[in-house]
Design an enzyme around this catalytic site. Structure first.
Site, PDB file in Angstrom:
ATOM      1  N   GLU A  69       0.148   2.118   5.531  1.00  0.00           N
ATOM      2  CA  GLU A  69       0.853   3.422   4.771  1.00  0.00           C
ATOM      3  C   GLU A  69       1.206   2.854   3.485  1.00  0.00           C
ATOM      4  OE1 GLU A  69       2.978   5.326   8.693  1.00  0.00           O
ATOM      5  OE2 GLU A  69       4.163   4.183   7.446  1.00  0.00           O
TER       6      GLU A  69
ATOM      7  N   GLU B 290      -2.026   7.981  13.530  1.00  0.00           N
ATOM      8  CA  GLU B 290      -0.816   7.705  13.963  1.00  0.00           C
ATOM      9  C   GLU B 290      -0.207   9.145  14.269  1.00  0.00           C
ATOM     10  OE1 GLU B 290       2.452   5.091  12.412  1.00  0.00           O
ATOM     11  OE2 GLU B 290       0.843   3.476  11.838  1.00  0.00           O
TER      12      GLU B 290
END
Length: 673
Positions: A153, A312
């Site tokens: 991320e 995710e």
């Protein structure tokens, strides 16, 4: 060309982040047994494991990871293996405290969280390259390896650092980008407020100043910070390509506008072998499934329309919002399959087993604290079976009806300080326009403003404050060749350096829209204006109005009150073979639907009046056939019209005429050839 699909994965990806280092090895066998029971096909591993893999500088312990990958391989589970460079060990920061990022206020963050990284720091870069090299040398040919997962991320929670290393790196970036300091002065307009620089050595990052600093400098610093993170990604990617050929390399994006605003995903999408994304429902009272659809469409668009992977999301509640409700029964599968409908090649979660310790111990997981005698676990097993039955959709592509123009650089520029109204939010406009298209049951592709738009009958521009001349030319040519364009207010205002275009607003959009804007007239908090239109149809605007002067465009709705009373509020301009609409105020849902409805008529888009609200119908098409996904987000059973016979993939039943979709359920029909 690098591979773009996970190596050795024969079905859709199903699984989650697996962090076995949090548990004794005696638990691993149980984990793998339950993974097989649930139908798990792939797990992500090693993402936060640097401190275990390299417990001291130059000292390595790969034994536990060897045993883990061997165990997963023996049980037929593929691995998305992380380079753990998002979380350097404590010993690294002890030796290199300057690798911790510094805020614009001059505060240096401390170790103890995650992603506390100065991406310009040479010691960090060297250490990251070293651990990546060690992993690639050891596991590059491991039979369990399906995918490399670099970092985690990027951009969250820190994207920009303002330390001296970054200052030096910024100066080098400026020299490469502009060539001379005079070119920087010109681009930044440093004649204003006497900010002119005589040399690159005088330039610092845009740290805190007594009042508003130079907006063009701040915009370039966002570009620099994004480019610096991307440099670090590509450095690791290139190591992995060299030492582990044939295995695709990715990093998990967070494309939802509600989750990350510091990354130019158009640029990043060109650097990964496979686009992957993380998505979490934002429980702010909005229709969360609309945000989900928007994020999935945006991710697919960043992938150039190719299949991508949801790496995710959550089985139920998360832990980092002010209020974290559980997902309703059936919602996890519905969310997952909605992503698949819009192009994902599977559904992965954070995480496999719910943590007992640490900051995310209340974040839901595939295997909850309560174990297998829980609703979440039973739904996980059911979802695994559904995804297995959907294996034939691999490689098919989602069909889109319309396009929405979006540019992260424009978003960055518009969100800088001292704009005409703090109430105008480009993300809010993007959400609002998208939701209106969603409620018209139109599937949306997103497009860069300079991209080829010829495939779309309708293109919507919700917020394009920063508009390059090339983008303006592109939109004009799109309309001239027969396209229908809808542009919202405060677009076409500045160039790539945040300099107002010469002449009247809206700069390079004047010709295509057939108008000029003499002046902005933002409204005060709570103020509203009435606008009247065809057949007396009255709408309401707020936040923003403009003094619009038609120069070829025809008024369709007109301001009925306020300072702009009598002036055009919504216009329509015929240009070449196409039509361009302009909306000069903030319209609510009813108003946007009215305008987009008329624009859709111009674009010859047939309305889907036969579908209820919050029932989405999306198609994926490829060599294996055409698949119609019907996702029912309502509490009532419904029926979806079918234009061909087919077989419902999840139940095996034949489908014709009208497809029954129970409340909260998903149905997928493979249409007959």
């Amino acid at each position: 060309m690098p591979e773009t699909t996970p190596r050795g994965l024969t079905g859709l990806a199903f699984g989650g982040d697996y962090n076995p280092e949090q548990w004794p090895e005696s638990v691993w066998q149980e984990d793998v047994r339950l993974m097989r029971e649930a139908g798990v096909t792939m797990v992500s591993a090693g993402i936060f494991s640097w401190a275990l893999l390299e417990p001291a500088p130059g000292t390595y312990d790969f034994g536990w990871l060897d045993r883990l990958l061997d165990l997963l391989h023996e049980n037929g589970i593929r691995v998305d293996l992380g380079t753990p460079t998002v979380a350097p060990p404590a010993w690294f920061y002890r030796a290199h405290p300057e690798a911790l990022p510094v805020t614009a206020e001059g505060v240096r963050y401390e170790f103890g969280s995650r992603a506390a990284i100065c991406h310009s720091n040479a010691d960090y870069r060297a250490a990251a390259a070293n651990i990546t090299t060690r992993l690639a040398e050891r596991y590059g040919n491991h039979p369990a390896l399906a995918l490399w997962h670099v970092h985690n991320e990027y951009g969250v929670p820190v994207s920009a650092c303002y330390c001296e290393s970054c200052a030096a790196h910024f100066r080098r970036w400026l020299a490469t980008t502009y060539g001379t300091v005079d070119a920087v002065n010109e681009a930044w307009g440093t004649a204003f407020w006497g900010q002119r620089y005589a040399g690159f050595d005088q330039i610092n990052p845009p740290r805190v100043t007594p009042t508003v600093g130079n907006p063009a400098q701040a915009l370039d610093y966002r570009r620099f910070a994004d480019a610096t993170m991307r440099e670090n990604f590509t450095a690791e990617r290139d190591i992995l390509h060299r030492l582990s050929p044939g295995v695709p390399v990715t990093t998990n994006f967070m494309t939802a506008l509600s989750q990350c605003d510091s990354v130019d995903y158009w640029a990043w999408g060109r650097e990964v072998d496979l686009v992957t994304n993380d998505h979490y429902l934002i429980t702010d009272g909005r229709r969360t499934h609309v945000n989900l659809a928007m994020a999935a469409d945006l991710t697919r668009s960043v992938a150039g329309g190719a299949p991508w992977l949801l790496l995710e999301h959550s089985t139920s509640g998360v832990n980092w919002q002010p209020r974290n409700p559980a997902k309703a029964p059936g919602q996890m599968a519905r969310n997952s399959l909605a992503h698949v409908a819009r192009g994902s090649e599977g559904a992965m979660f954070f995480q496999w087993r719910q943590s007992r310790r640490g900051a995310e111990k209340f974040h839901s997981a595939m295997l909850p604290h309560g174990g297998t005698d829980t609703r979440v676990w039973r739904e996980v097993v059911g979802l695994g079976a559904s995804l297995d039955s959907l294996t034939p959709i691999r490689g098919t592509r989602t069909e889109a009806d319309v396009a929405m123009v979006w540019d992260w650089h424009s978003w960055w520029a518009q969100n800088l300080q001292w704009r005409p109204s703090e109430d105008h939010d480009p993300r809010e406009r993007a959400d609002a326009f998208y939701e209106t298209l969603y409620d018209r049951h139109l599937t949306v592709d997103f497009a860069h403003p300079e991209a080829d738009l010829s495939a779309y009958p309708l293109v919507v521009v919700p917020a394009l404050y920063l508009t390059t001349q090339a983008a303006g030319n592109n939109l004009r040519e799109y309309v001239e060749r027969g396209g229908t364009l809808v542009v919202s207010y405060f677009s076409g205002i500045v160039d790539e350096h945040d300099a107002v275009h010469e002449g009247a607003y809206p700069g390079p959009l004047r010709d295509v829209l057939g108008l000029t804007v003499e002046e902005f007239s933002p409204l005060l908090a709570g103020e509203r204006v009435r606008i009247t239109g065809p057949d007396g149809h009255e709408l309401t605007g707020d936040v923003w109005t403009e003094f619009v002067v038609p120069r070829g465009a025809e008024p369709v709705w007109t301001y009925a009150d306020g300072l702009t009373a009598g002036r055009p509020a919504v216009t329509r301009h015929r240009l070449g073979e196409g039509t361009a609409w302009y909306v000069s105020t903030r319209l609510g849902a009813e108003g946007l639907d009215a305008v987009l409805g008329r624009a859709a008529q111009d674009a010859r888009i047939t309305p889907r009046a036969d579908l209820p609200r919050d029932v989405e119908v999306v198609r994926r098409t490829g060599e294996s056939g055409t698949y119609l996904f019907a996702v029912n987000h309502t509490a009532s059973d419904t029926k979806v019209p079918l234009d061909a016979h087919g077989t419902e993939v999840l139940t095996g039943e034949r489908a014709a005429g009208r497809l029954a979709v129970p409340a909260g359920a998903v149905r997928v029909v493979r249409l007959d050839d």
